[in-house]
Motif scaffolding. Structure first.
Motif, mmCIF file in Angstrom:
data_model
loop_
_atom_site.group_PDB
_atom_site.id
_atom_site.type_symbol
_atom_site.label_atom_id
_atom_site.label_comp_id
_atom_site.label_asym_id
_atom_site.label_seq_id
_atom_site.Cartn_x
_atom_site.Cartn_y
_atom_site.Cartn_z
ATOM 1 N N HIS A 1 -20.425 7.704 7.064
ATOM 2 C CA HIS A 1 -20.690 6.696 6.441
ATOM 3 C C HIS A 1 -19.070 5.595 6.608
ATOM 4 N N ARG A 2 -19.307 4.518 7.060
ATOM 5 C CA ARG A 2 -18.093 3.810 7.571
ATOM 6 C C ARG A 2 -17.513 3.272 6.307
ATOM 7 N N GLY A 3 -16.436 2.864 6.382
ATOM 8 C CA GLY A 3 -15.392 2.435 5.266
ATOM 9 C C GLY A 3 -16.085 0.855 4.957
ATOM 10 N N GLY A 4 -16.148 0.375 3.853
ATOM 11 C CA GLY A 4 -16.351 -1.007 3.398
ATOM 12 C C GLY A 4 -17.379 -0.937 2.271
ATOM 13 N N THR A 5 -17.836 0.215 1.949
ATOM 14 C CA THR A 5 -18.598 0.199 0.810
ATOM 15 C C THR A 5 -17.820 0.447 -0.599
ATOM 16 N N ALA A 6 -18.248 0.047 -1.872
ATOM 17 C CA ALA A 6 -17.617 0.083 -2.823
ATOM 18 C C ALA A 6 -17.353 1.699 -3.123
ATOM 19 N N ALA A 7 -18.436 2.366 -3.090
ATOM 20 C CA ALA A 7 -18.231 3.646 -3.086
ATOM 21 C C ALA A 7 -17.254 4.564 -2.670
ATOM 22 N N ASN A 8 -16.945 4.097 -1.198
ATOM 23 C CA ASN A 8 -16.231 4.727 -0.320
ATOM 24 C C ASN A 8 -14.656 4.344 -0.858
ATOM 25 N N ARG A 9 -14.473 3.009 -1.124
ATOM 26 C CA ARG A 9 -13.077 2.603 -1.728
ATOM 27 C C ARG A 9 -12.884 3.277 -2.910
ATOM 28 N N LEU A 10 -13.865 3.349 -3.956
ATOM 29 C CA LEU A 10 -13.363 3.905 -5.222
ATOM 30 C C LEU A 10 -13.086 5.645 -4.783
ATOM 31 N N LEU A 11 -14.076 6.350 -4.000
ATOM 32 C CA LEU A 11 -13.529 7.623 -3.999
ATOM 33 C C LEU A 11 -12.078 8.076 -3.098
ATOM 34 N N LEU A 12 -11.738 7.039 -2.085
ATOM 35 C CA LEU A 12 -10.390 7.124 -1.518
ATOM 36 C C LEU A 12 -9.230 6.865 -2.704
ATOM 37 N N GLN A 13 -9.589 5.777 -3.347
ATOM 38 C CA GLN A 13 -8.729 5.464 -4.700
ATOM 39 C C GLN A 13 -8.517 6.627 -5.367
ATOM 40 N N LEU A 14 -9.479 7.288 -5.793
ATOM 41 C CA LEU A 14 -9.236 8.481 -6.757
ATOM 42 C C LEU A 14 -8.452 9.876 -6.111
ATOM 43 N N MET A 15 -8.708 9.649 -4.763
ATOM 44 C CA MET A 15 -8.082 10.815 -3.983
ATOM 45 C C MET A 15 -6.568 10.240 -3.823
ATOM 46 N N ILE A 16 -6.256 9.255 -3.680
ATOM 47 C CA ILE A 16 -4.862 8.978 -3.490
ATOM 48 C C ILE A 16 -4.042 8.896 -4.637
ATOM 49 N N GLU A 17 -4.712 8.534 -5.742
ATOM 50 C CA GLU A 17 -3.992 8.399 -7.163
ATOM 51 C C GLU A 17 -3.654 9.981 -7.644
ATOM 52 N N ALA A 18 -4.860 10.855 -7.258
ATOM 53 C CA ALA A 18 -4.660 12.163 -7.542
ATOM 54 C C ALA A 18 -3.732 12.966 -6.714
ATOM 55 N N SER A 19 -3.400 12.694 -5.440
ATOM 56 C CA SER A 19 -2.597 13.042 -4.760
ATOM 57 C C SER A 19 -1.124 12.947 -5.129
ATOM 58 N N ARG A 20 -0.929 11.499 -5.716
ATOM 59 C CA ARG A 20 0.584 11.134 -6.178
ATOM 60 C C ARG A 20 0.475 11.384 -7.811
ATOM 61 N N GLY A 21 -0.538 11.737 -8.475
ATOM 62 C CA GLY A 21 -0.327 11.890 -9.837
ATOM 63 C C GLY A 21 0.104 10.726 -10.855
ATOM 64 N N ASN A 22 -0.371 9.692 -10.526
ATOM 65 C CA ASN A 22 -0.112 8.552 -11.038
ATOM 66 C C ASN A 22 -1.098 7.335 -11.440
ATOM 67 N N GLY A 23 -2.368 7.896 -11.249
ATOM 68 C CA GLY A 23 -3.588 7.180 -11.405
ATOM 69 C C GLY A 23 -3.952 7.001 -13.008
ATOM 70 N N PRO A 24 -4.526 5.869 -13.539
ATOM 71 C CA PRO A 24 -4.948 5.668 -14.837
ATOM 72 C C PRO A 24 -6.085 6.860 -15.067
ATOM 73 N N SER A 25 -6.903 7.294 -14.098
ATOM 74 C CA SER A 25 -7.973 8.101 -14.470
ATOM 75 C C SER A 25 -7.288 9.693 -14.677
#
Length: 338
Positions: free
Chosen positions: A161-185
């Motif tokens: 599945h290539r980049g560009g879908t909303a689900a793709n972007r949201l999943l990646l955002q959740l992972m980045i926030e979790a790796s840094r421990g600074n996300g609103p979720s």
């Protein structure tokens, strides 16, 4: 040349790629990196030059799900059938290509990944990852097989599945926030956020065809129906409760019912009213004086007026007259033919 796919928000890719240069991610020696990867999954590494090696490896958690932030200039990683048998790893892995380009030989397909692409891989099957010279960066999310299959309702395959879908972007955002421990979720319950992750995966990997013929889906649906029948007397039984006990999202629960021409709420109400009809008939045949309100409560209705209204809508008469109608019908059915 492989087509480059861009996110609508390019800063997300830059942020993800820069995660590998974070000071918290200590650069490892080739031996340390190889040891870290083999602890995650058995494999063979090809093309390591210890003197020129550059890499890091950082495990983290995405709302209770295991994940890895890793990068290196290793040319190839092999995972064979023997490796799979050796470590017994069954969790699926969702791999994001953060920087550089890779090719993955998996499930009899050779798939190229450019920056922003993702792929779901099955560790029980052989996998070979080829990385371009100069180094690449990946993030991987480990997904428990049982929970993923139960949520999706089918056994997923390795599909690009290539980049560009909303689900793709949201999943990646959740992972980045979790790796840094600074996300609103991060402030939300882990179980709730895991359902969000599985919903996003469903949007990515849902099959295009009709799922009604799926043996797994039919088995899951039958189990849900049995669970509802066993808990009809509970007035707190709602689609949300059913979904939580089935370990799937409400969205997917409703999808299962809509594929069969109904809704979960309507199914619950129908079973309750059918059960009430049987209890009323039994009351009449046994000449019991059980209050009608107790029958309503036994079927999961807290408010008798609400029960009476729904019962009339379903059967065309109120519960108070259902007993007499049931007796007449029963005795008529039992009468011997002339």
């Amino acid at each position: 040349m492989h087509r480059r796919i861009n996110f609508s928000d390019n800063s997300l890719i830059r942020t993800a790629g820069e995660a590998g240069t974070d000071q918290a991610l200590r650069r490892l020696t080739s031996d340390e990196w190889a040891s870290s990867l083999k602890q995650a999954c058995a494999n063979d590494l090809v093309g390591i030059d210890p003197k020129a090696f550059v890499g890091w490896f950082s495990p983290f958690q995405v709302h209770g799900l295991k994940a890895i932030n890793a990068g290196s200039n290793i040319g190839r990683v092999n995972r064979t059938s023997q490796h799979a048998r050796r470590d017994g790893l069954e969790d699926y892995s969702l791999i994001f290509q953060l920087t550089g380009r890779s090719a993955i030989d998996h499930n009899d397909k050779l798939l190229e990944l450019d920056t922003g692409d993702l792929i779901l891989v099955d560790p029980t099957r052989p996998i070979t990852v080829f990385n371009e010279p100069g180094g690449v960066r990946h993030m991987a999310l480990h997904l428990p097989r049982r929970q993923l299959v139960a949520h999706l309702g089918f056994e997923p395959k390795g599909v690009l599945h290539r980049g560009g879908t909303a689900a793709n972007r949201l999943l990646l955002q959740l992972m980045i926030e979790a790796s840094r421990g600074n996300g609103p979720s991060d402030a939300l319950p882990a179980a709730q956020m895991q359902l969000v992750v599985y919903d996003l995966l469903a949007a990515l990997f849902a099959p295009s065809g009709d799922e009604r013929g799926s043996a797994h889906t039919d088995k899951l649906f039958a189990g849900i129906c049995s669970m509802i029948e066993a808990q009809l007397a509970d007035p707190e039984l709602t689609p949300s409760v059913v979904a939580a006990e089935a370990r799937i999202s409400v969205r997917y629960l409703q999808k299962l019912f809509s594929a069969r021409g109904t809704t979960c709420s309507h199914f619950i109400h129908s079973l309750r009213l059918d059960h009430a009809s049987r209890l009323l008939q039994r009351r009449a045949l046994s000449r019991s004086e059980e209050p009608l309100s107790e029958i309503a409560f036994a079927c999961g209705f807290l408010d008798y007026a609400h029960f009476s209204r729904k019962f009339r809508e379903r059967f065309g008469h109120p519960p108070s007259t259902h007993s007499a109608i049931a007796v007449r019908k029963s005795t008529s059915d039992m009468a011997l033919p002339d």
